[in-house]
Design a protein around this motif. Sequence first.
Motif, short mmCIF file in Angstrom:
data_model
loop_
_atom_site.label_atom_id
_atom_site.label_comp_id
_atom_site.label_asym_id
_atom_site.label_seq_id
_atom_site.Cartn_x
_atom_site.Cartn_y
_atom_site.Cartn_z
N ASP A 118 0.81 -1.21 0.00
CA ASP A 118 0.00 0.00 0.00
C ASP A 118 0.85 1.27 0.00
OD1 ASP A 118 -2.24 -1.53 -0.05
OD2 ASP A 118 -2.82 -1.19 2.04
N GLN A 119 1.77 1.37 0.96
CA GLN A 119 2.63 2.56 1.00
C GLN A 119 3.52 2.63 -0.24
OE1 GLN A 119 2.71 5.17 3.34
NE2 GLN A 119 0.76 4.20 3.86
N PHE A 120 4.00 1.49 -0.68
CA PHE A 120 4.83 1.47 -1.89
C PHE A 120 4.06 2.05 -3.06
CE2 PHE A 120 7.03 -0.23 -5.54
CZ PHE A 120 8.36 -0.27 -5.16
N ALA A 121 2.79 1.63 -3.21
CA ALA A 121 1.97 2.12 -4.32
C ALA A 121 1.72 3.61 -4.21
CB ALA A 121 0.65 1.36 -4.35
N LEU A 122 1.48 4.11 -2.99
CA LEU A 122 1.23 5.54 -2.80
C LEU A 122 2.45 6.38 -3.19
CD1 LEU A 122 -0.72 5.54 0.59
CD2 LEU A 122 -1.61 6.20 -1.65
N PHE A 123 3.62 5.98 -2.71
CA PHE A 123 4.82 6.73 -3.05
C PHE A 123 5.14 6.63 -4.55
CE2 PHE A 123 5.54 6.75 1.49
CZ PHE A 123 6.20 7.95 1.70
N ASP A 124 4.87 5.48 -5.13
CA ASP A 124 5.12 5.31 -6.56
C ASP A 124 4.15 6.16 -7.38
OD1 ASP A 124 6.57 3.74 -8.70
OD2 ASP A 124 4.50 3.21 -9.18
N ALA A 125 2.87 6.14 -7.01
CA ALA A 125 1.88 6.93 -7.74
C ALA A 125 2.16 8.43 -7.61
CB ALA A 125 0.48 6.60 -7.22
N GLY A 126 2.70 8.83 -6.47
CA GLY A 126 3.04 10.23 -6.27
C GLY A 126 4.36 10.64 -6.88
N ARG A 127 4.96 9.71 -7.60
CA ARG A 127 6.24 9.95 -8.28
C ARG A 127 7.34 10.44 -7.33
NH1 ARG A 127 2.88 9.40 -12.28
NH2 ARG A 127 3.62 9.14 -14.43
N ALA A 128 7.29 9.88 -6.12
CA ALA A 128 8.33 10.22 -5.14
C ALA A 128 9.50 9.25 -5.19
CB ALA A 128 7.74 10.23 -3.73
#
Length: 369
Positions: A161-171
Motif C-alpha cells: 500500500d505505502q509502496f503504491a502511494l509513493f510510486d503513484a506520487g512519483r516520489a
Amino acid sequence: MAERRVAQLTGVHAVSALGRGAEAQLAGALAGVPAFGAVRRFDTAARRVTVAATVPDVGTLPDELAAAVDAACGAAGLTGAQRVGCALLLAVHGGPVPGVGVAPGALADQLAARCGLSGHTRVYTSACVSASTAVADAATVISRGDANRVVVAAGYLVESDQFALFDAGRALAVDGAVRPFSAGRRGLLLGDGVVAVVLESSVGCRHGAEPLATVAGWGRAGDAFHPCQPDPTGAGMARAVDAALRRAGLPPEAVGYVNANATGTAQSDAAEAAALRRALGGYAAQVPVSSTKSVHGHALEASGLLELVVTALALRRGDLPVNAGWLAPDEACPLDVITDQPRRTTATHALTLNAAFGGANTALLVGAP
C-alpha cells in the motif's frame, strides 16, 4: 546541587537490509554500498519503480519488534526485574498492522506484555518523525526524573500500500538510487527498518551497562507550509535544531556531524540545506553531512530510530558514514557532503534530523557518553 539527569543509550538493536544487529547497520553505512534490490515481497508489475531495501526471510512485524526489544534489553543488561514498570514507546504506521490486522495501540500492549515491560505504553503514528518524536519524549521524562528507564521501538516493513502511494506520487527514484544533496537526484526509495533502544537516566540506573551515547538535546517544530512540500526556507527544521542545541546548552560549533533527513528529493534536500544554514550560520558549510537513507532506504516511521542508532555508533567509533549515490554538487545544497569514503572524526556531538509530511520537523543531538 542535584546531578543533571541525561538520557543515555544503553542498549540498541536494529534490523534493515544492511543486516541484523546494530553493528551491521554501522558497517553497511560506512561501506556505502546501497542495499536496494528488486522487491519480491509483493507484485510490483504495475509500478513505475520496482526496487526497495528489504530484508530477506523477514518475520511478521510483531515478531521482529519483539525480537528487537528483547535484544536491546539484553544488550543493556536488563534483568526481568529491571523490565518491570518500564514504559514502551512504539512508532508504527497508523493503520492496522499489515498481515496481522491489529491496531497500533493493541500491538504496543501485546509487545509490552510479550517482552515483560509492565509500564505504560504509547504509540506514535506521526509518519516519518514518529520514532524521533518518541525518543524526544523519552528523553524528556528521563531528564525530568519522571522515569529512569524507557524502551523505544519502531518498525516498518515495506508493504504494497505505502509502496503504491509513493510510486503513484512519483516520489520514488526511477533510476533505482538515492542521491541525497546531489545533482541529478531523482527521489527516495523505501526500506525495511525494525529498531529498539533502551534509554536510561545517567542518575539512578547503575547496573553495569556501558552507555553508547547520550541524547544531549532534542527539538521539534512545525512549519505547516504545505501538506507535502517542505518550507523552502527551512524555517521549521532550523527551529528544531535551535531547540536541540539550546536544550543541550551548546553552540552550533559543537556539532561535528549531521545525519540528514535528506531523502534524495529535489525540494526537501534543498530545504534541509537551507535549514542548516539558517540554524548553524556560516559554520554549516564546514560540518560533515551525509544521509544514511542512501544505503538503507527510507524506513518511514522507523527512520528516526534507525538513523539515531547509526549516528550514535558512528560517533562512538569515530568514522562518519558515506553519502552514497553522489554524482555532483548541487548549488542549492552548499554543504560538506561526505562522498567516496568514511571520514575520521574526533567530534563529541552529532545531529540526526527527520521531517514528515505536514511540516513536522525533529532534531536529536547525540553526544558521546
